[in-house]
Scaffold this motif. Structure first.
Motif, PDB file in Angstrom:
ATOM      1  N   ILE A 204       0.868  -1.181   0.000  1.00 15.42           N
ATOM      2  CA  ILE A 204       0.000   0.000   0.000  1.00 15.42           C
ATOM      3  C   ILE A 204       0.905   1.231   0.000  1.00 15.42           C
ATOM      4  O   ILE A 204       1.813   1.346   0.845  1.00 15.42           O
ATOM      5  CB  ILE A 204      -0.935   0.013   1.225  1.00 15.42           C
ATOM      6  CG1 ILE A 204      -1.760  -1.288   1.261  1.00 15.42           C
ATOM      7  CG2 ILE A 204      -1.878   1.227   1.172  1.00 15.42           C
ATOM      8  CD1 ILE A 204      -2.562  -1.481   2.529  1.00 15.42           C
ATOM      9  N   LYS A 205       0.672   2.105  -0.961  1.00 13.12           N
ATOM     10  CA  LYS A 205       1.484   3.327  -1.076  1.00 13.12           C
ATOM     11  C   LYS A 205       0.636   4.550  -0.773  1.00 13.12           C
ATOM     12  O   LYS A 205      -0.536   4.598  -1.156  1.00 13.12           O
ATOM     13  CB  LYS A 205       2.064   3.449  -2.480  1.00 13.12           C
ATOM     14  CG  LYS A 205       3.067   2.363  -2.791  1.00 13.12           C
ATOM     15  CD  LYS A 205       3.894   2.717  -3.998  1.00 13.12           C
ATOM     16  CE  LYS A 205       4.776   1.586  -4.440  1.00 13.12           C
ATOM     17  NZ  LYS A 205       5.888   1.260  -3.595  1.00 13.12           N
ATOM     18  N   ARG A 206       1.252   5.488  -0.073  1.00 14.66           N
ATOM     19  CA  ARG A 206       0.575   6.755   0.269  1.00 14.66           C
ATOM     20  C   ARG A 206       1.571   7.877   0.008  1.00 14.66           C
ATOM     21  O   ARG A 206       2.687   7.823   0.540  1.00 14.66           O
ATOM     22  CB  ARG A 206       0.161   6.714   1.747  1.00 14.66           C
ATOM     23  CG  ARG A 206      -0.618   7.911   2.222  1.00 14.66           C
ATOM     24  CD  ARG A 206      -1.190   7.653   3.616  1.00 14.66           C
ATOM     25  NE  ARG A 206      -2.143   6.553   3.620  1.00 14.66           N
ATOM     26  CZ  ARG A 206      -2.521   5.881   4.715  1.00 14.66           C
ATOM     27  NH1 ARG A 206      -2.030   6.199   5.903  1.00 14.66           N
ATOM     28  NH2 ARG A 206      -3.386   4.882   4.625  1.00 14.66           N
ATOM     29  N   ASN A 207       1.191   8.845  -0.804  1.00  4.48           N
ATOM     30  CA  ASN A 207       2.100   9.944  -1.147  1.00  4.48           C
ATOM     31  C   ASN A 207       3.470   9.416  -1.582  1.00  4.48           C
ATOM     32  O   ASN A 207       4.508   9.860  -1.081  1.00  4.48           O
ATOM     33  CB  ASN A 207       2.283  10.891   0.048  1.00  4.48           C
ATOM     34  CG  ASN A 207       0.948  11.446   0.491  1.00  4.48           C
ATOM     35  OD1 ASN A 207       0.092  11.709  -0.340  1.00  4.48           O
ATOM     36  ND2 ASN A 207       0.765  11.592   1.801  1.00  4.48           N
ATOM     37  N   THR A 210       5.811   3.717   0.741  1.00  6.17           N
ATOM     38  CA  THR A 210       5.169   2.455   1.073  1.00  6.17           C
ATOM     39  C   THR A 210       4.768   2.478   2.544  1.00  6.17           C
ATOM     40  O   THR A 210       5.623   2.650   3.415  1.00  6.17           O
ATOM     41  CB  THR A 210       6.150   1.295   0.811  1.00  6.17           C
ATOM     42  OG1 THR A 210       6.508   1.348  -0.563  1.00  6.17           O
ATOM     43  CG2 THR A 210       5.534  -0.052   1.116  1.00  6.17           C
ATOM     44  N   LEU A 258      -7.195   2.463   5.410  1.00  4.92           N
ATOM     45  CA  LEU A 258      -6.944   3.030   4.082  1.00  4.92           C
ATOM     46  C   LEU A 258      -7.408   4.476   4.020  1.00  4.92           C
ATOM     47  O   LEU A 258      -8.365   4.852   4.702  1.00  4.92           O
ATOM     48  CB  LEU A 258      -7.731   2.261   3.020  1.00  4.92           C
ATOM     49  CG  LEU A 258      -7.167   0.966   2.480  1.00  4.92           C
ATOM     50  CD1 LEU A 258      -8.166   0.361   1.504  1.00  4.92           C
ATOM     51  CD2 LEU A 258      -5.813   1.162   1.804  1.00  4.92           C
ATOM     52  N   GLU A 259      -6.746   5.259   3.166  1.00  6.19           N
ATOM     53  CA  GLU A 259      -7.173   6.637   2.928  1.00  6.19           C
ATOM     54  C   GLU A 259      -7.383   6.836   1.434  1.00  6.19           C
ATOM     55  O   GLU A 259      -6.752   6.167   0.616  1.00  6.19           O
ATOM     56  CB  GLU A 259      -6.091   7.617   3.406  1.00  6.19           C
ATOM     57  CG  GLU A 259      -5.987   7.659   4.906  1.00  6.19           C
ATOM     58  CD  GLU A 259      -4.872   8.594   5.381  1.00  6.19           C
ATOM     59  OE1 GLU A 259      -4.299   9.332   4.553  1.00  6.19           O
ATOM     60  OE2 GLU A 259      -4.583   8.549   6.593  1.00  6.19           O
ATOM     61  N   ASP A 262      -4.698   6.433  -1.565  1.00  6.86           N
ATOM     62  CA  ASP A 262      -3.748   5.321  -1.408  1.00  6.86           C
ATOM     63  C   ASP A 262      -3.744   4.473  -2.692  1.00  6.86           C
ATOM     64  O   ASP A 262      -4.757   4.406  -3.404  1.00  6.86           O
ATOM     65  CB  ASP A 262      -4.156   4.411  -0.240  1.00  6.86           C
ATOM     66  CG  ASP A 262      -3.894   5.052   1.123  1.00  6.86           C
ATOM     67  OD1 ASP A 262      -3.293   6.138   1.168  1.00  6.86           O
ATOM     68  OD2 ASP A 262      -4.305   4.439   2.134  1.00  6.86           O
TER      69      ASP A 262
END
Ligand code: DO4
Ligand code: MG
Length: 279
Positions: A204-207, A210, A258-259, A262
């Motif tokens: 899961i990647k955010r901005n 990882t 989760l956001e 993502d």
């Protein structure tokens, strides 16, 4: 989107996984064949396709589904049992999850039709009335109407842990809503069952960072694929065949949700990577 992707097992002996466009536009008729591998092995070239072809097909993949229903299995890995027992504690817990893990009869539930399944690259969704959400990366079987497993794909069984944890009777709302499932990137059709040591990986990647990365082998699953299929087919018929998600063995830690924005990446050996942003 316009293309259905197929991966035929003979590709594995030729280096990297090769995608092919499905050799028919009639998806339901094409895939519902007990001898699907033999049919495709004749139709699909065994020589490596150009990078250009690979990029072209991967840029426009539909979810590998037509009229099929998508069903799902639950609590087939220890990690799933433990996570559900934890999330349902506030609601009195109960021993449902513990019991179903050991029972003869597996947990099977109806997940979706094609209308709620998103394609590779499209947005999976979190519910607006849910505060705790996770993707569930699951090896997903394709089974013909006669009950034979002829293909595999990656599945994302998006789930609301807050709603499911509040009361087990809310499971259908936690599991089924618009954009709650993703399938792809292709239908993988091997000559023999998928390798027993195949790994499932969830990133899961955010901005661009990882925020979660974990893997599990499908050999950690408590139940056999044929066992799940035999329960599913006991009293249900599937004229176009059926998809069955086999349950998750990877659940992010309890403080993770989760956001929007993502990126969820699910990779299964031999099949490829299913990537979807969260909307
Ligand atoms: O029991 C609830 C759902 C279980 C599930 O979806 C899973 O184990 O993957
Ligand atoms: Mg699941």
């Amino acid at each position: 989107k316009t293309r259905h992707g197929i991966v035929v097992e003979h590709d594995r002996t030729n280096g990297p996984v090769q995608f092919h466009r499905a050799p028919s536009d009639d998806w339901d008729y094409l895939v519902n064949q007990d001898n699907l591998y033999q049919f495709l092995a004749q139709e699909v070239p065994s020589s490596a396709a150009s990078d250009e072809y690979q990029n072209w097909i991967k840029s426009d993949l539909m979810a590998p589904i037509g009229q099929q229903e998508v069903w799902a299995s639950g609590v087939t890995y220890l990690r799933s049992r433990d996570a559900r027992m934890e999330e349902s504690k506030k609601a009195g817990g109960g021993d449902f999850y513990d019991r179903v893990y050991d029972a003869d009869r597996p947990e099977l539930f109806f997940k979706s039709t094609a209308t709620r399944v998103v394609a590779p690259g499209d947005e999976v969704r979190i519910r607006q009335d849910s505060t705790w959400n996770v993707p569930e990366p699951e090896l997903t079987l394709f089974i013909t109407s006669s009950g034979k497993i002829v293909g595999y794909t990656c599945g994302n069984d998006m789930s609301s842990r807050s709603i499911e944890g509040e009361n087990p009777l809310y499971l259908p709302q936690a599991k089924t809503y618009d954009g709650s499932a993703a399938l792809g990137p292709c239908l993988y059709v091997p000559e023999k069952p998928i390798a027993a040591d195949a790994q499932i990986r969830l990133e899961i990647k955010r901005n661009n960072e990882t925020v979660f990365d974990n893997s599990i082998g499908i050999d950690q699953m408590k139940r056999k694929h044929d066992e799940l299929v035999s329960f599913l087919y006991r009293e249900c018929s599937f004229p176009n065949g059926c998809y069955l998600m086999t349950g998750t063995g990877i659940v992010p830690p309890d403080n993770f949700t989760l956001e929007k924005g993502d990126i969820v990446r699910i990779t299964i050996d031999g099949i490829g990577t299913l990537e979807n942003p969260v909307g």
